[in-house]
Design a protein around this motif. Structure first.
Motif, PDB file in Angstrom:
ATOM      1  N   CYS A  98      -4.686   1.690  -7.130  1.00 64.44           N
ATOM      2  CA  CYS A  98      -3.798   0.956  -6.365  1.00 64.44           C
ATOM      3  C   CYS A  98      -2.448   1.493  -6.612  1.00 64.44           C
ATOM      4  O   CYS A  98      -1.649   1.732  -5.715  1.00 64.44           O
ATOM      5  CB  CYS A  98      -4.040  -0.548  -6.781  1.00 64.44           C
ATOM      6  SG  CYS A  98      -5.605  -1.173  -6.166  1.00 64.44           S
ATOM      7  N   TYR A  99      -2.102   1.777  -7.915  1.00 64.83           N
ATOM      8  CA  TYR A  99      -0.717   2.418  -8.196  1.00 64.83           C
ATOM      9  C   TYR A  99      -0.810   3.792  -7.651  1.00 64.83           C
ATOM     10  O   TYR A  99       0.468   4.191  -6.904  1.00 64.83           O
ATOM     11  CB  TYR A  99      -0.692   2.496  -9.835  1.00 64.83           C
ATOM     12  CG  TYR A  99      -0.007   1.243 -10.303  1.00 64.83           C
ATOM     13  CD1 TYR A  99       1.059   0.711  -9.868  1.00 64.83           C
ATOM     14  CD2 TYR A  99      -0.523   0.416 -11.418  1.00 64.83           C
ATOM     15  CE1 TYR A  99       1.486  -0.666 -10.713  1.00 64.83           C
ATOM     16  CE2 TYR A  99      -0.141  -0.638 -11.984  1.00 64.83           C
ATOM     17  CZ  TYR A  99       1.110  -1.086 -11.539  1.00 64.83           C
ATOM     18  OH  TYR A  99       1.429  -2.208 -12.162  1.00 64.83           O
ATOM     19  N   SER A 100      -1.663   4.608  -7.661  1.00 62.28           N
ATOM     20  CA  SER A 100      -1.510   5.963  -6.993  1.00 62.28           C
ATOM     21  C   SER A 100      -1.451   5.689  -5.524  1.00 62.28           C
ATOM     22  O   SER A 100      -0.583   6.267  -4.981  1.00 62.28           O
ATOM     23  CB  SER A 100      -2.724   6.884  -6.991  1.00 62.28           C
ATOM     24  OG  SER A 100      -2.975   6.871  -8.731  1.00 62.28           O
ATOM     25  N   ARG A 101      -1.975   4.927  -4.773  1.00 60.84           N
ATOM     26  CA  ARG A 101      -2.011   4.897  -3.434  1.00 60.84           C
ATOM     27  C   ARG A 101      -0.580   4.143  -3.082  1.00 60.84           C
ATOM     28  O   ARG A 101      -0.001   4.517  -1.954  1.00 60.84           O
ATOM     29  CB  ARG A 101      -3.082   3.837  -2.903  1.00 60.84           C
ATOM     30  CG  ARG A 101      -4.465   4.602  -2.834  1.00 60.84           C
ATOM     31  CD  ARG A 101      -5.475   3.722  -2.619  1.00 60.84           C
ATOM     32  NE  ARG A 101      -5.508   3.061  -0.996  1.00 60.84           N
ATOM     33  CZ  ARG A 101      -6.045   3.853  -0.016  1.00 60.84           C
ATOM     34  NH1 ARG A 101      -6.821   4.882  -0.511  1.00 60.84           N
ATOM     35  NH2 ARG A 101      -5.932   3.452   1.100  1.00 60.84           N
ATOM     36  N   THR A 102      -0.034   3.310  -3.914  1.00 62.26           N
ATOM     37  CA  THR A 102       1.145   2.751  -3.468  1.00 62.26           C
ATOM     38  C   THR A 102       2.312   3.678  -3.591  1.00 62.26           C
ATOM     39  O   THR A 102       3.198   3.722  -2.774  1.00 62.26           O
ATOM     40  CB  THR A 102       1.393   1.532  -4.328  1.00 62.26           C
ATOM     41  OG1 THR A 102       0.200   0.596  -4.381  1.00 62.26           O
ATOM     42  CG2 THR A 102       2.742   0.926  -4.294  1.00 62.26           C
ATOM     43  N   ARG A 103       2.145   4.488  -4.622  1.00 61.67           N
ATOM     44  CA  ARG A 103       3.311   5.526  -4.589  1.00 61.67           C
ATOM     45  C   ARG A 103       3.115   6.708  -3.801  1.00 61.67           C
ATOM     46  O   ARG A 103       4.300   7.487  -3.123  1.00 61.67           O
ATOM     47  CB  ARG A 103       3.154   6.352  -6.421  1.00 61.67           C
ATOM     48  CG  ARG A 103       3.661   5.544  -7.227  1.00 61.67           C
ATOM     49  CD  ARG A 103       3.787   6.497  -8.488  1.00 61.67           C
ATOM     50  NE  ARG A 103       2.426   6.490  -8.943  1.00 61.67           N
ATOM     51  CZ  ARG A 103       1.636   6.064  -9.784  1.00 61.67           C
ATOM     52  NH1 ARG A 103       2.353   4.849 -10.479  1.00 61.67           N
ATOM     53  NH2 ARG A 103       0.462   6.260 -10.343  1.00 61.67           N
ATOM     54  N   ALA A 104       1.968   7.065  -3.149  1.00 63.71           N
ATOM     55  CA  ALA A 104       1.845   7.684  -1.962  1.00 63.71           C
ATOM     56  C   ALA A 104       2.074   7.065  -0.749  1.00 63.71           C
ATOM     57  O   ALA A 104       1.900   7.728   0.387  1.00 63.71           O
ATOM     58  CB  ALA A 104       0.345   8.301  -2.011  1.00 63.71           C
ATOM     59  N   GLY A 105       2.454   5.923  -0.712  1.00 60.03           N
ATOM     60  CA  GLY A 105       2.923   5.212   0.490  1.00 60.03           C
ATOM     61  C   GLY A 105       1.620   4.762   1.473  1.00 60.03           C
ATOM     62  O   GLY A 105       1.790   4.251   2.619  1.00 60.03           O
ATOM     63  N   ILE A 106       0.656   4.576   0.692  1.00 56.68           N
ATOM     64  CA  ILE A 106      -0.744   4.007   1.396  1.00 56.68           C
ATOM     65  C   ILE A 106      -0.826   2.472   0.828  1.00 56.68           C
ATOM     66  O   ILE A 106      -0.774   2.284  -0.495  1.00 56.68           O
ATOM     67  CB  ILE A 106      -1.913   4.818   1.004  1.00 56.68           C
ATOM     68  CG1 ILE A 106      -1.658   6.384   1.406  1.00 56.68           C
ATOM     69  CG2 ILE A 106      -3.090   4.486   1.658  1.00 56.68           C
ATOM     70  CD1 ILE A 106      -2.794   7.266   0.988  1.00 56.68           C
ATOM     71  N   VAL A 107      -1.311   1.867   1.822  1.00 58.02           N
ATOM     72  CA  VAL A 107      -1.773   0.453   1.408  1.00 58.02           C
ATOM     73  C   VAL A 107      -2.770   0.405   0.367  1.00 58.02           C
ATOM     74  O   VAL A 107      -3.729   0.932   0.601  1.00 58.02           O
ATOM     75  CB  VAL A 107      -2.072  -0.569   2.632  1.00 58.02           C
ATOM     76  CG1 VAL A 107      -2.303  -1.792   2.222  1.00 58.02           C
ATOM     77  CG2 VAL A 107      -0.839  -0.436   3.687  1.00 58.02           C
ATOM     78  N   ALA A 108      -2.491  -0.205  -0.891  1.00 57.52           N
ATOM     79  CA  ALA A 108      -3.701  -0.309  -1.806  1.00 57.52           C
ATOM     80  C   ALA A 108      -4.813  -1.313  -1.296  1.00 57.52           C
ATOM     81  O   ALA A 108      -4.509  -2.282  -0.710  1.00 57.52           O
ATOM     82  CB  ALA A 108      -3.117  -1.034  -3.085  1.00 57.52           C
ATOM     83  N   SER A 109      -6.079  -0.737  -1.659  1.00 60.87           N
ATOM     84  CA  SER A 109      -7.198  -1.683  -1.016  1.00 60.87           C
ATOM     85  C   SER A 109      -8.275  -1.897  -2.291  1.00 60.87           C
ATOM     86  O   SER A 109      -8.139  -1.029  -2.923  1.00 60.87           O
ATOM     87  CB  SER A 109      -7.761  -0.989   0.073  1.00 60.87           C
ATOM     88  OG  SER A 109      -8.258   0.315  -0.021  1.00 60.87           O
ATOM     89  N   GLY A 110      -8.882  -2.757  -2.065  1.00 63.62           N
ATOM     90  CA  GLY A 110     -10.140  -3.126  -3.257  1.00 63.62           C
ATOM     91  C   GLY A 110     -11.299  -2.964  -2.594  1.00 63.62           C
ATOM     92  O   GLY A 110     -11.440  -2.590  -1.278  1.00 63.62           O
ATOM     93  N   THR A 111     -12.363  -3.278  -3.533  1.00 65.06           N
ATOM     94  CA  THR A 111     -13.956  -3.110  -2.841  1.00 65.06           C
ATOM     95  C   THR A 111     -14.308  -4.459  -2.686  1.00 65.06           C
ATOM     96  O   THR A 111     -14.327  -5.366  -3.684  1.00 65.06           O
ATOM     97  CB  THR A 111     -14.659  -2.277  -3.692  1.00 65.06           C
ATOM     98  OG1 THR A 111     -14.221  -1.099  -4.221  1.00 65.06           O
ATOM     99  CG2 THR A 111     -16.202  -2.249  -3.567  1.00 65.06           C
TER     100      THR A 111
END
Length: 814
Positions: A98-111
């Motif tokens: 989730c941290y990686s996706r947020t830094r990349a500008g992508i909305v964090a998602s779960g399963t």
């Protein structure tokens, strides 16, 4: 704030790291925290992930459509998983992803792993984070943590569930608690109930936790009750400890007031003006960096008014942290807790307010050394083994001056009078010969004298080799071997003791007699009578030549084998105004110890069992009082223990005021005192004496046991005068049941009123064996010092002998 007497300027123990306000109350939600992060709901449907390492690093997670009701972090750290649940979804989040996706500008998602399960009140990961337990209604849903898959559904409770936890060492076992006030042990694979408890309390169970070190299950209820159960391999749980937080708190406060009255109101434990319940909202095992083995039964209890640090092995409260005593905190009454171990010796605490819309993250910092041992810093390091020689003024230096039988008393007329020779030059009067048969032979040579040969020497060597060392790796005696009745009519066995070589057994009965058996309980017993009331005490001398008995008639007598007449009799109603509570040989048979009323008497004695035909009325044995000691409070002595197998200066005295005093006989003064050791007066105290066939470490001899009616058997360490373990599986409500150490120091046996004897392991509070099939209350237990055998005596006068299962075949007891 330290309960051991430190100053109250300890506001840095609990520091508030983060405080948040919300638009709605969250008093009973399951919160989530780990050493690096904490997670709380944000605006009901979102998650706020806050980093505890970098305070500026926060992340908002979205995905739920309903209000979040439960959160939990996984047991692993790479990857770090977070699970959140609402009425619509159960979602697992990979924090690093989730941290990686947020830094990349992508909305964090779960399963999403669960859908439409209802209101989930509790979540729990299994060891390894492969499965997840979600409590909703009266069911537990076992979900896969990777895909949306319901592995099993566990249903069986009669009311909504409150929590469920996976066993850390058995990943396919789960324990659930419910508002029906019971807990159930489930086999997850087969969806079956392995064990179901009875109704534990009048209030719902709120929290459950496992202790990995001791393999125990701990649960707590809404009315402040805490239970600790064993969790063995067969999953048949047995109760170890039951605590009432309110009563534990009161007892701890009384002890602090007596030991340091000047610190009342300074230690942070301020008495409650209004009596309130203490709901057990959260239980967390606590392990210090130092002394891990010693602290393996400590737990933090999170209640509405603060935190409590309990030692379940001793049922003692070591620390109480009240939220009201910290004005810098924004919360004074907690609605829910989340706890985890932080870096170093810190704890991370996440709590919500009970009445307000507040949430706080606290860091609890405890000193690395001495947090709970400060209470014992003022004590000298006592030891059973002597650390120095006798002092010149010690009572133990007393000697008894023996009379010279050839010395005649001087009179005033001896100076001028002429000494006349005695008329009789012998001490015995010979027979006149009228009753003897006439002698037919004047001399008959001895023809049956055997010469000492090498064969007889070998036989003697074989006899000496019969005495072998006590086996240290043997199992506990648990198999019944022999059972016999001491008398034809039921008579209580008030006391029993083995001789030092383990060959003979003394039994004091309620019919005023003393029986002497061999160790196998075979053959006819020798009967000794003379007391006017029940015999309450028997004790062997170290040399095994003498033994004493004390009775409720306020006398104690010293006997020798083969003689029906006591060698020495002391006491009586004119000398002792109260019954004798303790009597024994002391200091390798040099002294006699006797306790009556508030006094402990130390006697020097001389025993002579020879008889003079002329002066039979004059006893040759004598005793002299050389020391007199009393309880500092002036109360009556109820039990005494001293070691006679080797030189020791320590004598333990227990009083009717529930205190234990350590008497240093080298100085003749009280070395230390422990008030309120039990909830009732102590009726039995015994030390770990070992035996001549077994050797233990020097520190092991500093352990001693104390027993009280309606209270448990407590194991104490003399060096610190702290209770190190508590044994309470047996039943002791009215009769003075005793306890005993095994010669190897590994086991503890205790009598019980449920017609059983209990065998405990010194290292664990749960019992190993329950010796059943007794016909009445087991009053006395004692170990054979030479072989692994246990002797029990019952209220109806029966003796039972138990041996290990691998050395004896069991026989049924009547």
């Amino acid at each position: 704030m330290d309960d051991c007497g430190e100053s109250r300027d300890e506001s840095n123990i609990m520091v508030e790291k983060l405080s948040l306000s919300y638009d709605r109350p969250m008093s009973h939600l399951q919160l989530a925290c780990c050493p690096t992060h904490c997670a709380v709901p944000l605006q009901g449907k979102d998650l706020l992930l806050h980093s505890l390492v970098d305070s500026e690093q926060t992340m908002q997670l979205t995905g739920h459509h309903g209000n979040i009701s439960a959160m939990v972090f996984g047991t692993g750290r790479n990857p770090l998983l977070l699970c959140s649940a609402s009425a619509d979804y159960v979602i697992v989040w990979d924090v690093q992803r989730c941290y990686s996706r947020t830094r990349a500008g992508i909305v964090a998602s779960g399963t999403v792993i669960g859908t439409l399960l209802g209101k989930v009140v509790h979540l729990s990961f299994s060891a390894g984070d492969e499965r997840l337990a979600a409590c909703s209604g009266d069911k537990v849903y076992i979900l896969s943590s990777k895909i949306e898959d319901t592995l099993s559904v566990l249903a069986g409770h009669l009311a909504p569930l409150t929590a469920a936890e996976f066993c850390p060492w058995k990943t396919d076992v789960l324990v659930s608690i419910s508002e029906d006030r019971t807990f159930k042990v489930w086999g997850v694979e087969k969806e079956e109930i392995i064990y179901e408890s009875a109704v534990l309390s009048a209030s719902p169970l709120l929290s459950v936790s496992f202790l990995l070190k001791t393999r125990q299950l701990v649960t707590g209820s809404a009315d402040g009750q805490v239970w600790s159960f064993t969790f063995p391999e067969d999953l048949r749980c047995n109760l170890v400890t039951r605590l009432d937080l309110h009563k534990v708190m009161e007892r701890h406060q009384r002890q602090l007031n007596k030991m340091s009255p000047q610190t009342v109101g300074v230690t942070g434990i301020t008495p409650d003006t209004v009596e309130t319940t203490k709901p057990v909202l959260r239980i967390c095992a606590y392990h210090r960096q130092l002394e891990l083995e010693r602290a393996n039964s400590w737990v933090w209890i999170g209640c509405s008014d603060g935190l409590y640090l309990l030692d379940l092995a001793t049922s003692e409260l070591h620390k109480a942290l009240f939220l009201r005593d910290y004005p810098n905190l924004s919360i004074t009454m907690a609605g829910s807790w989340a706890m985890c171990h932080g870096s170093g010796n810190t704890m991370i605490l996440l709590l919500t307010s009970l009445f307000e819309t507040q949430m706080s993250v606290l860091e609890l910092s405890l000193p690395v050394s001495g947090t709970v041992d400060d209470l014992c810093q003022h004590l000298d390091r006592l030891s059973v083994l002597p650390s120095g020689p006798l002092m010149s003024g010690s009572p133990l230096n007393a000697e008894l001056k023996k009379k010279d039988p050839n010395r005649r008393k001087k009179t005033g007329s001896d100076k001028c009078a002429v000494k006349e020779p005695p008329l009789v030059f012998h001490t015995k009067v010979k027979s006149s010969g009228y009753l003897e048969s006439p002698r037919m032979t004047m001399f008959s040579p001895k023809t049956n004298v055997q010469k000492k040969t090498e064969r007889s020497t070998k036989t003697n060597m074989k006899r000496r080799s019969v005495f072998s060392d006590y086996p240290e790796d043997t199992a506990a005696p648990s198999v019944p071997h022999t059972c016999l009745s001491t008398t034809k009519t039921p008579t209580p066995v008030f006391c029993c003791q083995y001789s030092g070589d383990g060959k003979q057994i003394l039994c004091g009965l309620g019919d005023r007699s003393v029986l002497l058996y061999n160790s196998s309980l075979t053959g006819t017993s020798a009967v000794y009578t003379g007391h006017d009331k029940a015999v309450s005490i028997v004790s062997w001398s170290h040399g095994r030549q003498w033994w004493l008995s004390a009775s409720e008639d306020r006398t104690f007598r010293i006997w020798t084998g083969g003689s029906s007449v006591p060698v020495l009799t002391l006491g009586g109603t004119d000398k002792f105004f109260k019954p004798i509570q303790a009597a024994q040989f002391y200091y390798l048979d040099k002294f006699l110890l006797m306790a009556s009323g508030p006094s402990l008497h130390l006697y020097l004695y001389h025993l002579d069992n020879t008889q003079d035909d002329i002066k039979r009325y004059q006893p040759r044995s004598c005793a002299k009082l050389t020391g007199h000691f009393s309880m500092e409070s002036g109360t009556d002595i109820t039990a005494v223990s001293a070691i006679n197998d080797f030189y020791s200066y320590v004598v333990l005295m227990c009083g009717a005021d529930r205190s234990i005093q350590v008497l240093d006989m080298n100085t003749g003064a009280v070395a230390s005192q422990l008030p309120n050791a039990h909830s009732r007066a102590i009726h039995h105290v015994t030390q770990n004496k070992g035996s001549m066939f077994s050797s233990q470490t020097p520190d092991s001899y500093n352990l001693f046991l104390s027993s009280a009616v309606t209270d448990a058997v407590k194991l104490w360490d003399l060096r610190t005068l702290r209770c190190v373990r508590r044994f309470e599986n047996h039943v002791n409500r009215c009769h003075p049941c005793t306890a005993a150490f095994s010669p190897c120091g590994r086991f503890i046996a205790s009598g019980s009123e449920d017609n059983c004897a209990y065998m405990y392991d010194v290292r664990s509070s749960s019992y190993l064996r329950k010796l059943q099939r007794h016909s009445d209350t087991v009053l006395n237990v004692t170990f054979n010092p030479a072989t692994p055998e246990l002797l029990t005596g019952t209220l109806d006068g029966k003796l039972s002998l138990f041996r290990p299962g691998n050395t004896a075949e069991g026989v049924s007891l009547p």
